[in-house]
Design a protein around this motif. Structure first.
Motif, PDB file in Angstrom:
ATOM      1  N   ALA A  19      -0.284  27.078  51.981  1.00  0.00           N
ATOM      2  CA  ALA A  19      -1.371  28.038  51.459  1.00  0.00           C
ATOM      3  C   ALA A  19      -1.206  29.138  52.496  1.00  0.00           C
ATOM      4  N   GLY A  20      -0.887  28.960  53.993  1.00  0.00           N
ATOM      5  CA  GLY A  20      -0.947  30.183  54.693  1.00  0.00           C
ATOM      6  C   GLY A  20       0.279  30.894  54.543  1.00  0.00           C
ATOM      7  N   GLY A  21       1.171  30.653  53.856  1.00  0.00           N
ATOM      8  CA  GLY A  21       2.406  31.602  53.469  1.00  0.00           C
ATOM      9  C   GLY A  21       3.608  31.100  54.586  1.00  0.00           C
ATOM     10  N   TYR A  22       3.444  29.728  55.072  1.00  0.00           N
ATOM     11  CA  TYR A  22       4.440  29.188  56.009  1.00  0.00           C
ATOM     12  C   TYR A  22       5.397  28.181  55.270  1.00  0.00           C
ATOM     13  N   TYR A  23       6.467  28.338  55.767  1.00  0.00           N
ATOM     14  CA  TYR A  23       7.565  27.178  55.085  1.00  0.00           C
ATOM     15  C   TYR A  23       7.282  25.902  55.793  1.00  0.00           C
ATOM     16  N   ALA A  24       6.765  24.959  55.225  1.00  0.00           N
ATOM     17  CA  ALA A  24       6.227  23.693  55.914  1.00  0.00           C
ATOM     18  C   ALA A  24       7.345  22.591  55.920  1.00  0.00           C
ATOM     19  N   ALA A  25       7.530  21.841  56.907  1.00  0.00           N
ATOM     20  CA  ALA A  25       8.482  20.554  57.125  1.00  0.00           C
ATOM     21  C   ALA A  25       7.771  19.783  57.918  1.00  0.00           C
ATOM     22  N   VAL A  26       8.401  18.438  57.912  1.00  0.00           N
ATOM     23  CA  VAL A  26       7.910  17.284  58.746  1.00  0.00           C
ATOM     24  C   VAL A  26       9.017  16.866  59.677  1.00  0.00           C
ATOM     25  N   TYR A  27       8.473  16.334  61.045  1.00  0.00           N
ATOM     26  CA  TYR A  27       9.435  15.922  62.017  1.00  0.00           C
ATOM     27  C   TYR A  27       8.862  14.375  62.221  1.00  0.00           C
ATOM     28  N   CYS A  28       9.916  13.312  62.069  1.00  0.00           N
ATOM     29  CA  CYS A  28       9.683  12.128  62.255  1.00  0.00           C
ATOM     30  C   CYS A  28      11.064  11.481  62.930  1.00  0.00           C
ATOM     31  N   SER A  29      10.920  10.328  63.366  1.00  0.00           N
ATOM     32  CA  SER A  29      12.282   9.609  63.741  1.00  0.00           C
ATOM     33  C   SER A  29      12.636   8.916  62.612  1.00  0.00           C
ATOM     34  N   ARG A  30      14.030   8.759  62.287  1.00  0.00           N
ATOM     35  CA  ARG A  30      14.370   8.134  61.055  1.00  0.00           C
ATOM     36  C   ARG A  30      13.705   6.741  60.734  1.00  0.00           C
ATOM     37  N   ASP A  31      13.311   5.901  61.672  1.00  0.00           N
ATOM     38  CA  ASP A  31      12.798   4.754  61.788  1.00  0.00           C
ATOM     39  C   ASP A  31      11.172   5.077  61.181  1.00  0.00           C
ATOM     40  N   PHE A  32      10.676   5.946  61.545  1.00  0.00           N
ATOM     41  CA  PHE A  32       9.262   6.441  61.309  1.00  0.00           C
ATOM     42  C   PHE A  32       9.286   6.754  59.665  1.00  0.00           C
ATOM     43  N   PHE A  33      10.310   7.497  59.218  1.00  0.00           N
ATOM     44  CA  PHE A  33      10.511   7.869  57.872  1.00  0.00           C
ATOM     45  C   PHE A  33      10.469   6.778  56.921  1.00  0.00           C
ATOM     46  N   ASN A  48       6.879  32.617  56.566  1.00  0.00           N
ATOM     47  CA  ASN A  48       6.539  32.845  58.080  1.00  0.00           C
ATOM     48  C   ASN A  48       6.712  34.118  58.629  1.00  0.00           C
ATOM     49  N   GLY A  49       5.782  35.149  58.072  1.00  0.00           N
ATOM     50  CA  GLY A  49       5.598  36.269  58.307  1.00  0.00           C
ATOM     51  C   GLY A  49       6.627  37.442  58.152  1.00  0.00           C
ATOM     52  N   TYR A  50       7.535  37.213  57.277  1.00  0.00           N
ATOM     53  CA  TYR A  50       8.495  38.005  56.695  1.00  0.00           C
ATOM     54  C   TYR A  50       7.952  38.366  55.497  1.00  0.00           C
ATOM     55  N   THR A  51       8.383  39.987  55.086  1.00  0.00           N
ATOM     56  CA  THR A  51       8.168  40.559  53.869  1.00  0.00           C
ATOM     57  C   THR A  51       9.377  40.081  52.890  1.00  0.00           C
ATOM     58  N   LYS A  52       8.760  39.940  51.577  1.00  0.00           N
ATOM     59  CA  LYS A  52       9.871  39.385  50.727  1.00  0.00           C
ATOM     60  C   LYS A  52      10.775  40.512  50.328  1.00  0.00           C
ATOM     61  N   THR A  53      12.029  40.040  50.199  1.00  0.00           N
ATOM     62  CA  THR A  53      13.219  41.080  49.912  1.00  0.00           C
ATOM     63  C   THR A  53      13.026  41.407  48.680  1.00  0.00           C
ATOM     64  N   ALA A  54      13.043  42.717  48.552  1.00  0.00           N
ATOM     65  CA  ALA A  54      12.835  43.395  47.259  1.00  0.00           C
ATOM     66  C   ALA A  54      14.446  43.030  46.504  1.00  0.00           C
ATOM     67  N   GLN A  55      14.223  42.538  45.048  1.00  0.00           N
ATOM     68  CA  GLN A  55      15.451  42.472  44.312  1.00  0.00           C
ATOM     69  C   GLN A  55      15.997  43.673  43.862  1.00  0.00           C
ATOM     70  N   ALA A  56      16.995  44.064  43.789  1.00  0.00           N
ATOM     71  CA  ALA A  56      17.707  45.483  43.279  1.00  0.00           C
ATOM     72  C   ALA A  56      17.582  45.353  41.947  1.00  0.00           C
TER      73      ALA A  56
END
Length: 265
Positions: free
Chosen positions: A136-150, A218-226
């Motif tokens: 919601a804040g404009g970031y690419y969110a992901a999660v870190y866990c160990s294989r066992d934890f996942f 993540n703070g980047y401006t969206k690339t304009a499509q030609a």
């Protein structure tokens, strides 16, 4: 694709980033700058949310920006409810404002007592709350866990829409957890000078920098499509043809939205 990188926190102390940037390019064959995932901090140990900043984060971030090391971020979880996770993630969003991150923002969930006992559903709900807040804040969110934890402490199907950074110190990666980043060593398997035998090493399978730039995350401006040039006339050059053939060609072109002028040659 495979891009190699590292993840660091205050535990590595003051890093010589000029040397480290050169080393990261070396281990990527000189064709890529690699990457670094920086710890921004950890949530409050009381479990009710709130961010405590990593003591080296600002130094590490400034150096990565100075020496051209593409960076992502992670923050460690002590949150014990979705509401707490949202509070922590909101503070992370504020902390990251004004900077660009070429790699995802990761929520790091590990073997804290609460998360070992609360059950898969609760862990998954906490993770989703943090990631959805980051998104919601404009970031690419992901999660870190160990294989066992996942596998044993989360509902992977409930996290199917999020990228994963998986820790597993094994000889090969597996398909059990579909990951974009694999942390495969804590013993400096890449041989990055200046860290001895203690450094987390990772391999990335996705072109995250391109994803961030294309989608304006993540703070980047969206690339304009030609813009595609709009056809103003469709010209067909052919030999002698009947009036019926001319009308057929004209009708087919106009069906494609292309205005046609039939000229006699």
């Amino acid at each position: 694709m495979k891009i190699y990188g590292i993840d660091v926190s205050h535990h590595q102390g003051a890093i010589d980033w000029a040397k480290t940037a050169s080393e990261l390019r070396r281990v990527n064959g000189g064709t890529s700058p690699g990457f670094a995932i920086l710890r921004v901090g950890y949530s409050a140990r009381h479990g009710r949310g709130g961010l405590y900043m990593d003591g080296q984060f600002l130094n590490n971030l400034a150096a990565c920006e100075k020496y051209g090391v593409p960076a992502g971020v992670y923050f460690y979880c002590y949150d014990t409810s979705p509401a707490a996770a949202r509070i922590t993630a909101q503070q992370v969003v504020k902390m990251l404002s004004g900077h660009k991150f070429a790699y995802p923002i990761y929520y790091d969930v590990e073997y804290e007592k609460y998360h070992l006992n609360c059950g898969k559903a609760q862990n998954t709900a906490i993770i989703k709350a943090a990631l959805e807040t980051l998104e919601a804040g404009g970031y690419y969110a992901a999660v870190y866990c160990s294989r066992d934890f996942f596998i044993n402490y989360t509902d992977l199907s409930g996290l199917a829409n999020f990228d994963k950074w998986e820790a597993a110190y094994t000889k090969t990666d597996t398909a059990t957890v579909q990951n974009g980043l694999w942390q495969y060593s804590s013993k400096n398997a890449l041989g990055i000078a200046g860290f001895g035998n203690s450094l987390d090493c990772d391999v990335c399978y996705r072109d995250y920098p391109a994803i961030m730039e294309k989608n304006g995350l993540n703070g980047y401006t969206k690339t304009a499509q030609a813009a595609q040039p709009k056809a103003t006339e469709y010209m067909v050059t052919a030999g002698p043809m009947s009036a019926g053939d001319k009308n057929t060609i004209k009708a087919q072109a106009e069906a494609l939205g292309l205005p046609v002028t039939v000229k006699e040659c």
